[in-house]
Design a protein around this motif. Structure first.
Motif, PDB file in Angstrom:
ATOM      1  N   LEU A 101       0.866  -1.186   0.000  1.00 30.79           N
ATOM      2  CA  LEU A 101       0.000   0.000   0.000  1.00 30.79           C
ATOM      3  C   LEU A 101       0.899   1.231   0.000  1.00 30.79           C
ATOM      4  CD1 LEU A 101      -2.933   0.525   2.422  1.00 30.79           C
ATOM      5  CD2 LEU A 101      -1.175   2.257   2.212  1.00 30.79           C
ATOM      6  N   CYS A 102       0.669   2.118  -0.940  1.00 34.38           N
ATOM      7  CA  CYS A 102       1.406   3.379  -0.948  1.00 34.38           C
ATOM      8  C   CYS A 102       0.416   4.466  -0.539  1.00 34.38           C
ATOM      9  CB  CYS A 102       1.983   3.633  -2.339  1.00 34.38           C
ATOM     10  SG  CYS A 102       2.983   5.119  -2.375  1.00 34.38           S
ATOM     11  N   GLN A 103       0.666   5.080   0.600  1.00 31.80           N
ATOM     12  CA  GLN A 103      -0.280   6.073   1.126  1.00 31.80           C
ATOM     13  C   GLN A 103      -0.335   7.297   0.211  1.00 31.80           C
ATOM     14  OE1 GLN A 103      -2.238   5.600   3.992  1.00 31.80           O
ATOM     15  NE2 GLN A 103      -3.255   7.456   3.275  1.00 31.80           N
ATOM     16  N   LEU A 104      -1.540   7.643  -0.214  1.00 29.21           N
ATOM     17  CA  LEU A 104      -1.747   8.810  -1.063  1.00 29.21           C
ATOM     18  C   LEU A 104      -2.336   9.945  -0.222  1.00 29.21           C
ATOM     19  CD1 LEU A 104      -3.311   7.027  -4.180  1.00 29.21           C
ATOM     20  CD2 LEU A 104      -0.892   7.527  -3.720  1.00 29.21           C
ATOM     21  N   PRO A 105      -2.177  11.185  -0.587  1.00 28.52           N
ATOM     22  CA  PRO A 105      -1.493  11.656  -1.787  1.00 28.52           C
ATOM     23  C   PRO A 105       0.021  11.634  -1.624  1.00 28.52           C
ATOM     24  CG  PRO A 105      -2.284  13.536  -0.519  1.00 28.52           C
ATOM     25  CD  PRO A 105      -2.771  12.313   0.197  1.00 28.52           C
ATOM     26  N   LEU A 106       0.720  11.517  -2.757  1.00 27.60           N
ATOM     27  CA  LEU A 106       2.172  11.607  -2.757  1.00 27.60           C
ATOM     28  C   LEU A 106       2.571  13.068  -2.924  1.00 27.60           C
ATOM     29  CD1 LEU A 106       3.002   8.596  -5.119  1.00 27.60           C
ATOM     30  CD2 LEU A 106       3.479   8.751  -2.656  1.00 27.60           C
ATOM     31  N   PRO A 107       3.801  13.416  -2.502  1.00 29.74           N
ATOM     32  CA  PRO A 107       4.272  14.781  -2.784  1.00 29.74           C
ATOM     33  C   PRO A 107       4.152  15.086  -4.284  1.00 29.74           C
ATOM     34  CG  PRO A 107       5.802  13.625  -1.331  1.00 29.74           C
ATOM     35  CD  PRO A 107       4.788  12.620  -1.764  1.00 29.74           C
TER      36      PRO A 107
END
Ligand code: NAP
Length: 285
Positions: free
Chosen positions: A94-100
């Motif tokens: 899981l990649c937590q959004l939002p990204l920079p």
């Protein structure tokens, strides 16, 4: 007065089922692991990641955190995703959004192996949702469906109005309601006669991101009102998209914020992680 649908209680029952299954897998020598990537120090994202870690720990799921600095490059992030894709002991990513802003979210979502995509954001999984055989269901809409099922609220033949058409909530929410034979209307910022449409809803789902957007005059008597919104007005406390105090007396059932949809999202993430582990170990789900 509408019945308050208790997301804490329903999510606890989902999590208890998941914990039992995780333990049964462990007894067979199979562990369940979720890798969570957080880039930067967005306070809300830090809270979400911490809550996910706690949920994993409570359910016996191993949580592996990757906390990356805000200046992480696209190449560094993609190479981490690739490494996690290749590690067989990692079941979910899981990649937590939002990204920079300097990072390309779409490229990162596309890079996650669809078999480990427990958020169900990868186009392959989105396609699965569309045709009704998604392996992973998107956590928030799936959580809403679980709440309706738990409360014995049938969707078939009902007019379901979803306010919001985002890829992570509104659109998949509409699809899941459609698969349950709801008659679905999707509303958005360009919708005309929003109030009139909402008043005809048997089931009204608000996923707008605006505090107290749904007012009493937008809700028909006896409607089921599901509030996905999580808004934190400056200096104020967390509140949903629905004017809860005004709408509760009109609705037949309503989800509060906090304690409604929010806890369901994490519970469904835990369920998806378990599903990933089972599939990757050749077990049926
Ligand atoms: P989003 O991407 O900002 O989408 C908001 C949607 O609301 C858009 O489709 C937008 O229409 C529509 N909208 C905005 N103003 C409107 C108006 N005046 N009339 C009608 N529609 C309007 O937000 P999201 O990611 O879907 O999230 C929505 C809310 O749910 C947020 O509060 C978010 O924090 C919350 N959320 C909660 C959970 C949870 O676990 N409980 C999970 C995810 C999100 P356009 O498309 O025309 O712009």
């Amino acid at each position: 007065m509408g019945k308050r649908i208790d997301g804490n209680a329903i999510s606890a029952s989902v999590k208890a089922e998941v914990a039992n299954e995780v333990e049964a897998l462990r007894n067979k020598g199979i562990s369940v692991t979720l890798a969570v990537i957080l880039v930067g120090e967005d306070p809300a994202s830090q809270i979400y990641v911490r809550n996910k870690k706690r949920a994993c720990e409570a359910l016996g799921i191993i949580s592996e955190e990757h906390l990356l600095p805000a200046d992480t490059t696209q190449e560094q992030l993609l190479s981490l995703v690739e490494e996690l894709n290749l590690r067989p002991e990692i079941n979910g990513i899981l990649c937590q959004l939002p990204l920079p802003k300097h990072l390309d979210e779409k490229a990162v979502i596309n890079a996650i192996s669809p078999q480990k995509d427990v958020d169900a954001f990868h186009p392959q999984n989105v396609g699965g949702i569309m045709i009704g055989d998604g392996v992973f269901l998107p956590c928030t809409p799936a959580g809403v469906m679980k709440m309706l099922e738990y409360e014995g609220i049938s969707v078939a033949g009902k007019h379901c109005v979803v306010i919001g058409r985002s890829n992570i909530v509104g659109k998949p929410m509409a699809m899941l309601l459609l698969h349950q034979n709801g008659t679905v209307t999707i509303c958005h910022s360009k919708t005309q006669n929003l109030k009139e449409i909402c008043r005809t809803a048997d089931i009204l789902v608000a996923a707008v991101g605006k505090a107290k957007f749904v007012t009493a005059d937008m809700v028909g008597p006896g409607a089921v009102v599901i509030d996905v919104g999580m808004n934190r007005p400056a200096g104020g406390k967390l509140c949903g998209d629905v004017d809860f105090e005004a709408v509760e007396p009109i609705a037949s059932a309503i989800t509060p914020v906090p304690g409604g949809v929010g806890p369901m999202t994490i519970a469904m993430l835990m369920r998806n992680t378990l599903t990933a582990a089972k599939l990757q170990n050749g077990l049926s789900v």
